[in-house]
Structure formats: C-alpha cells, structure tokens
Scaffold this motif. Structure first.
Motif, PDB file in Angstrom:
ATOM      1  N   LEU A  86      -8.759  11.001  -0.269  1.00 59.30           N
ATOM      2  CA  LEU A  86      -9.852  11.950  -0.473  1.00 59.30           C
ATOM      3  C   LEU A  86     -10.083  12.806   0.771  1.00 59.30           C
ATOM      4  O   LEU A  86     -10.442  13.984   0.662  1.00 59.30           O
ATOM      5  N   PHE A  87      -9.871  12.233   1.942  1.00 58.94           N
ATOM      6  CA  PHE A  87     -10.053  13.014   3.171  1.00 58.94           C
ATOM      7  C   PHE A  87      -9.006  14.118   3.271  1.00 58.94           C
ATOM      8  O   PHE A  87      -9.312  15.227   3.709  1.00 58.94           O
ATOM      9  N   ALA A  88      -7.773  13.818   2.861  1.00 60.59           N
ATOM     10  CA  ALA A  88      -6.741  14.856   2.862  1.00 60.59           C
ATOM     11  C   ALA A  88      -7.130  15.993   1.920  1.00 60.59           C
ATOM     12  O   ALA A  88      -6.959  17.176   2.247  1.00 60.59           O
ATOM     13  N   VAL A  89      -7.674  15.645   0.753  1.00 58.00           N
ATOM     14  CA  VAL A  89      -8.142  16.671  -0.184  1.00 58.00           C
ATOM     15  C   VAL A  89      -9.259  17.499   0.454  1.00 58.00           C
ATOM     16  O   VAL A  89      -9.299  18.730   0.328  1.00 58.00           O
ATOM     17  N   LEU A 153      -1.186  21.473  10.448  1.00 59.62           N
ATOM     18  CA  LEU A 153      -0.321  20.382  10.883  1.00 59.62           C
ATOM     19  C   LEU A 153      -1.001  19.038  10.650  1.00 59.62           C
ATOM     20  O   LEU A 153      -0.424  18.128  10.034  1.00 59.62           O
ATOM     21  N   VAL A 154      -2.239  18.902  11.116  1.00 53.88           N
ATOM     22  CA  VAL A 154      -2.971  17.646  10.937  1.00 53.88           C
ATOM     23  C   VAL A 154      -3.221  17.382   9.459  1.00 53.88           C
ATOM     24  O   VAL A 154      -3.084  16.250   8.976  1.00 53.88           O
ATOM     25  N   SER A 155      -3.556  18.417   8.710  1.00 55.66           N
ATOM     26  CA  SER A 155      -3.847  18.258   7.285  1.00 55.66           C
ATOM     27  C   SER A 155      -2.621  17.774   6.517  1.00 55.66           C
ATOM     28  O   SER A 155      -2.714  16.846   5.695  1.00 55.66           O
ATOM     29  N   PHE A 156      -1.476  18.396   6.771  1.00 59.47           N
ATOM     30  CA  PHE A 156      -0.262  17.986   6.066  1.00 59.47           C
ATOM     31  C   PHE A 156       0.188  16.587   6.479  1.00 59.47           C
ATOM     32  O   PHE A 156       0.694  15.815   5.645  1.00 59.47           O
ATOM     33  N   ILE A 157       0.013  16.240   7.745  1.00 53.58           N
ATOM     34  CA  ILE A 157       0.371  14.891   8.183  1.00 53.58           C
ATOM     35  C   ILE A 157      -0.531  13.861   7.494  1.00 53.58           C
ATOM     36  O   ILE A 157      -0.065  12.808   7.042  1.00 53.58           O
ATOM     37  N   CYS A 158      -1.829  14.158   7.396  1.00 57.31           N
ATOM     38  CA  CYS A 158      -2.741  13.250   6.680  1.00 57.31           C
ATOM     39  C   CYS A 158      -2.323  13.111   5.229  1.00 57.31           C
ATOM     40  O   CYS A 158      -2.363  12.000   4.660  1.00 57.31           O
ATOM     41  N   LEU A 159      -1.914  14.216   4.615  1.00 55.54           N
ATOM     42  CA  LEU A 159      -1.486  14.182   3.219  1.00 55.54           C
ATOM     43  C   LEU A 159      -0.221  13.347   3.064  1.00 55.54           C
ATOM     44  O   LEU A 159      -0.120  12.520   2.146  1.00 55.54           O
ATOM     45  N   GLU A 160       0.754  13.575   3.940  1.00 55.54           N
ATOM     46  CA  GLU A 160       1.991  12.789   3.896  1.00 55.54           C
ATOM     47  C   GLU A 160       1.697  11.297   4.025  1.00 55.54           C
ATOM     48  O   GLU A 160       2.195  10.470   3.239  1.00 55.54           O
ATOM     49  N   GLU A 161       0.910  10.937   5.031  1.00 59.88           N
ATOM     50  CA  GLU A 161       0.636   9.537   5.298  1.00 59.88           C
ATOM     51  C   GLU A 161      -0.134   8.885   4.146  1.00 59.88           C
ATOM     52  O   GLU A 161       0.057   7.707   3.843  1.00 59.88           O
ATOM     53  N   SER A 162      -1.019   9.660   3.500  1.00 56.49           N
ATOM     54  CA  SER A 162      -1.793   9.102   2.390  1.00 56.49           C
ATOM     55  C   SER A 162      -0.900   8.740   1.205  1.00 56.49           C
ATOM     56  O   SER A 162      -1.232   7.860   0.414  1.00 56.49           O
ATOM     57  N   VAL A 163       0.244   9.426   1.086  1.00 57.97           N
ATOM     58  CA  VAL A 163       1.207   9.121   0.018  1.00 57.97           C
ATOM     59  C   VAL A 163       2.221   8.077   0.466  1.00 57.97           C
ATOM     60  O   VAL A 163       2.580   7.171  -0.300  1.00 57.97           O
ATOM     61  N   MET A 164       2.678   8.177   1.704  1.00 58.19           N
ATOM     62  CA  MET A 164       3.689   7.238   2.195  1.00 58.19           C
ATOM     63  C   MET A 164       3.146   5.819   2.302  1.00 58.19           C
ATOM     64  O   MET A 164       3.887   4.845   2.116  1.00 58.19           O
ATOM     65  N   VAL A 200      -1.169   1.717  -8.385  1.00 54.47           N
ATOM     66  CA  VAL A 200      -2.462   2.381  -8.576  1.00 54.47           C
ATOM     67  C   VAL A 200      -2.774   3.273  -7.370  1.00 54.47           C
ATOM     68  O   VAL A 200      -3.202   4.426  -7.523  1.00 54.47           O
ATOM     69  N   PHE A 201      -2.566   2.746  -6.169  1.00 54.44           N
ATOM     70  CA  PHE A 201      -2.796   3.540  -4.953  1.00 54.44           C
ATOM     71  C   PHE A 201      -1.910   4.784  -4.933  1.00 54.44           C
ATOM     72  O   PHE A 201      -2.355   5.874  -4.553  1.00 54.44           O
ATOM     73  N   LEU A 202      -0.640   4.616  -5.322  1.00 56.80           N
ATOM     74  CA  LEU A 202       0.292   5.739  -5.295  1.00 56.80           C
ATOM     75  C   LEU A 202      -0.110   6.812  -6.302  1.00 56.80           C
ATOM     76  O   LEU A 202      -0.069   8.013  -5.991  1.00 56.80           O
ATOM     77  N   ILE A 203      -0.493   6.400  -7.499  1.00 54.97           N
ATOM     78  CA  ILE A 203      -0.905   7.369  -8.515  1.00 54.97           C
ATOM     79  C   ILE A 203      -2.113   8.169  -8.029  1.00 54.97           C
ATOM     80  O   ILE A 203      -2.166   9.398  -8.149  1.00 54.97           O
ATOM     81  N   PHE A 204      -3.088   7.460  -7.454  1.00 53.75           N
ATOM     82  CA  PHE A 204      -4.275   8.155  -6.947  1.00 53.75           C
ATOM     83  C   PHE A 204      -3.906   9.107  -5.824  1.00 53.75           C
ATOM     84  O   PHE A 204      -4.399  10.247  -5.760  1.00 53.75           O
ATOM     85  N   CYS A 208      -4.364  13.227  -5.734  1.00 50.77           N
ATOM     86  CA  CYS A 208      -5.047  13.920  -4.631  1.00 50.77           C
ATOM     87  C   CYS A 208      -4.118  14.927  -3.968  1.00 50.77           C
ATOM     88  O   CYS A 208      -4.548  16.040  -3.617  1.00 50.77           O
ATOM     89  N   ALA A 209      -2.858  14.560  -3.790  1.00 51.51           N
ATOM     90  CA  ALA A 209      -1.889  15.478  -3.182  1.00 51.51           C
ATOM     91  C   ALA A 209      -1.711  16.716  -4.050  1.00 51.51           C
ATOM     92  O   ALA A 209      -1.596  17.834  -3.543  1.00 51.51           O
ATOM     93  N   ARG A 210      -1.694  16.528  -5.358  1.00 53.46           N
ATOM     94  CA  ARG A 210      -1.566  17.657  -6.289  1.00 53.46           C
ATOM     95  C   ARG A 210      -2.728  18.642  -6.115  1.00 53.46           C
ATOM     96  O   ARG A 210      -2.535  19.854  -6.081  1.00 53.46           O
ATOM     97  N   LYS A 211      -3.928  18.093  -5.977  1.00 52.31           N
ATOM     98  CA  LYS A 211      -5.103  18.943  -5.778  1.00 52.31           C
ATOM     99  C   LYS A 211      -5.031  19.649  -4.414  1.00 52.31           C
ATOM    100  O   LYS A 211      -5.345  20.833  -4.289  1.00 52.31           O
ATOM    101  N   ALA A 212      -4.618  18.914  -3.387  1.00 47.80           N
ATOM    102  CA  ALA A 212      -4.543  19.490  -2.037  1.00 47.80           C
ATOM    103  C   ALA A 212      -3.536  20.631  -1.986  1.00 47.80           C
ATOM    104  O   ALA A 212      -3.816  21.696  -1.412  1.00 47.80           O
ATOM    105  N   ILE A 213      -2.360  20.436  -2.564  1.00 50.14           N
ATOM    106  CA  ILE A 213      -1.333  21.477  -2.555  1.00 50.14           C
ATOM    107  C   ILE A 213      -1.789  22.687  -3.373  1.00 50.14           C
ATOM    108  O   ILE A 213      -1.515  23.837  -3.014  1.00 50.14           O
ATOM    109  N   ALA A 214      -2.501  22.440  -4.463  1.00 47.12           N
ATOM    110  CA  ALA A 214      -3.031  23.547  -5.260  1.00 47.12           C
ATOM    111  C   ALA A 214      -3.997  24.389  -4.436  1.00 47.12           C
ATOM    112  O   ALA A 214      -3.989  25.627  -4.502  1.00 47.12           O
TER     113      ALA A 214
END
Length: 234
Positions: A86-89, A153-164, A200-204, A208-214
């Motif tokens: 949610l923070f990445a979003v 840079l920080v935003s994309f790294i947070c997004l990557e880490e939230s998925v990885m 479940v964590f990955l789906i969520f 969130c990543a889909r919303k962030a990229i949008a």
C-alpha cells in the motif's frame, strides 16, 4: 497491451535498471522499514507491546513484540506485506497528483518515527540517519529533474521489493516452509499452508503494482495529450 502485461514488463524492467545503479541497494531497506512498521503499528492497534525493530544490511528486518495468542496473530501477520504494498501505491499516487512533497515527507516521517521509537540495532540506526539526511537533501535540491529522478527511484524500488518479497516467500514455502517468514507465522496461526499465504501476499502485491503502474503511466499520457484547440466562428 493488457494492463497486467504492462505491469509485469515495468516490474522486470525496473528491477534490471535499478540493479545497474550502484547506490540503489541503499534504498531497498525503505520497503523493509515500512514492512516492519506495519507489524509494529498492527501490534499497538491490537493492544500488544512492541519491544524493538531490527533492520539488517541484507534488506531483512524483524519486529520483536508481545501479543495475545489467538485471532490477533492473523492481522499481525498480514500487516507487513500489506502495508509495504500500500505504501508503494501511495508513493505513485502522490506522483500522479504532482504531490512529490507529500511523498518525501511521508518517507522522512516514517524514518524518524522508526528511529525515535522502534529501531535499536546499530545498522538500523545508522541506515535510518543516513536515509533521513539523503531524503532531506533530495527534497530541497534546487533541480526539479533530480528530485523527480530520486523520488521515482525510491518509488520503483519500493514497488519491486513489495512484489519480490512474496515471490521469495513462495520459494521458501516450497523448500523450507518453517522459514517462510510471515507466511510461516500465519500457517501456524491458521493451519493453512504457508504456500497459500505467500500466494495471497503475491496476488495483493501484484494488484497494488498494477494500480501503481497505472498512476505512473497516467502522468506520461497526460503529457502527451495535446491541449484542446478552441476555434470561434462569427
């Protein structure tokens, strides 16, 4: 191209590009900080007691706390990865709305709160101080393009880490379920497999990543859209 395919391509491309930036590793603990703060806040909301948080140089972290056993361990176990996603979003939503200052303040405030109340190990304290200083400098640097570069840079790294993070949990739940972090804890609390919780964590995280990229792409589309032309006829 579908939004899901776009999301996956952005995540892969971002992981490759940020991996080439030498100092990008420093910012990967932002996701860890937010993750552990999610556990800490959930503990307090559920009337538990937070002892301390430790952040490590390998981008791992742990929150030590006391909480009554039972149903409360479930929202506590969910809080970390959910909060990080949610923070990445939130960061990308601020970018879409042109409110980078709000994102900067949020990052700094979370770091200050972590330093003041929760984190007590040497690396964690030093990293937090360093991040607060670097974030403050980036916030006030008199070059808009540098502020934007740093923020993204920080935003994309947070997004990557939230998925990885959830992807790593799935791997661990297959080869060593007892060490699958929050998924293991939720498995002990519910009796459901750690693999299920990791999925479940990955789906969520992907939602969130889909919303962030949008949100990120919405800014670029807005810039490419030509201004309307008004013509009057007499």
């Amino acid at each position: 191209m579908s939004r899901w395919m776009t999301t996956i391509l952005f995540l892969v491309g971002s992981a490759i590009l940020t991996g080439w930036i030498p100092f990008s590793s420093f910012f990967r603990n932002v996701d860890t900080m937010v993750h552990e703060l999610g556990h800490a806040v959930a503990t307090l909301v559920l009337s538990g007691q937070v002892l301390y948080i430790e952040l490590y140089s390998n981008h791992a972290g742990v929150t030590y706390s006391y909480i009554e056993q039972g149903w409360k361990t479930i929202p506590l176990g969910l809080a970390g990865y959910v909060t990080a996603s949610l923070f990445a979003v939130f960061l990308f939503n601020c970018y879409r709305k042109g409110k980078l200052g709000l994102g900067f303040v949020a990052m700094s405030l979370l770091a200050v709160l972590s330093l003041a109340f929760f984190v007590n190990n040497t690396f964690g304290v030093v990293w937090l101080i360093g991040f607060i200083v670097v974030n403050g400098i980036a916030m006030f640097v008199p070059f808009p393009f540098l502020r934007k570069f740093y923020y993204l840079l920080v935003s994309f790294i947070c997004l990557e880490e939230s998925v990885m993070g959830p992807i790593n949990l799935i791997y661990m739940s297959v080869f060593d379920p007892s060490r699958a972090g929050d998924a293991s804890g939720l498995s002990r609390s519910t009796g459901l497999p750690a693999m299920l919780w990791a999925i479940v964590f990955l789906i969520f995280a992907l939602l969130c990543a889909r919303k962030a990229i949008a949100d990120f792409m919405a800014v670029n589309r807005a810039r490419k859209t030509p201004a309307p032309r008004w013509e009057s006829q007499v």
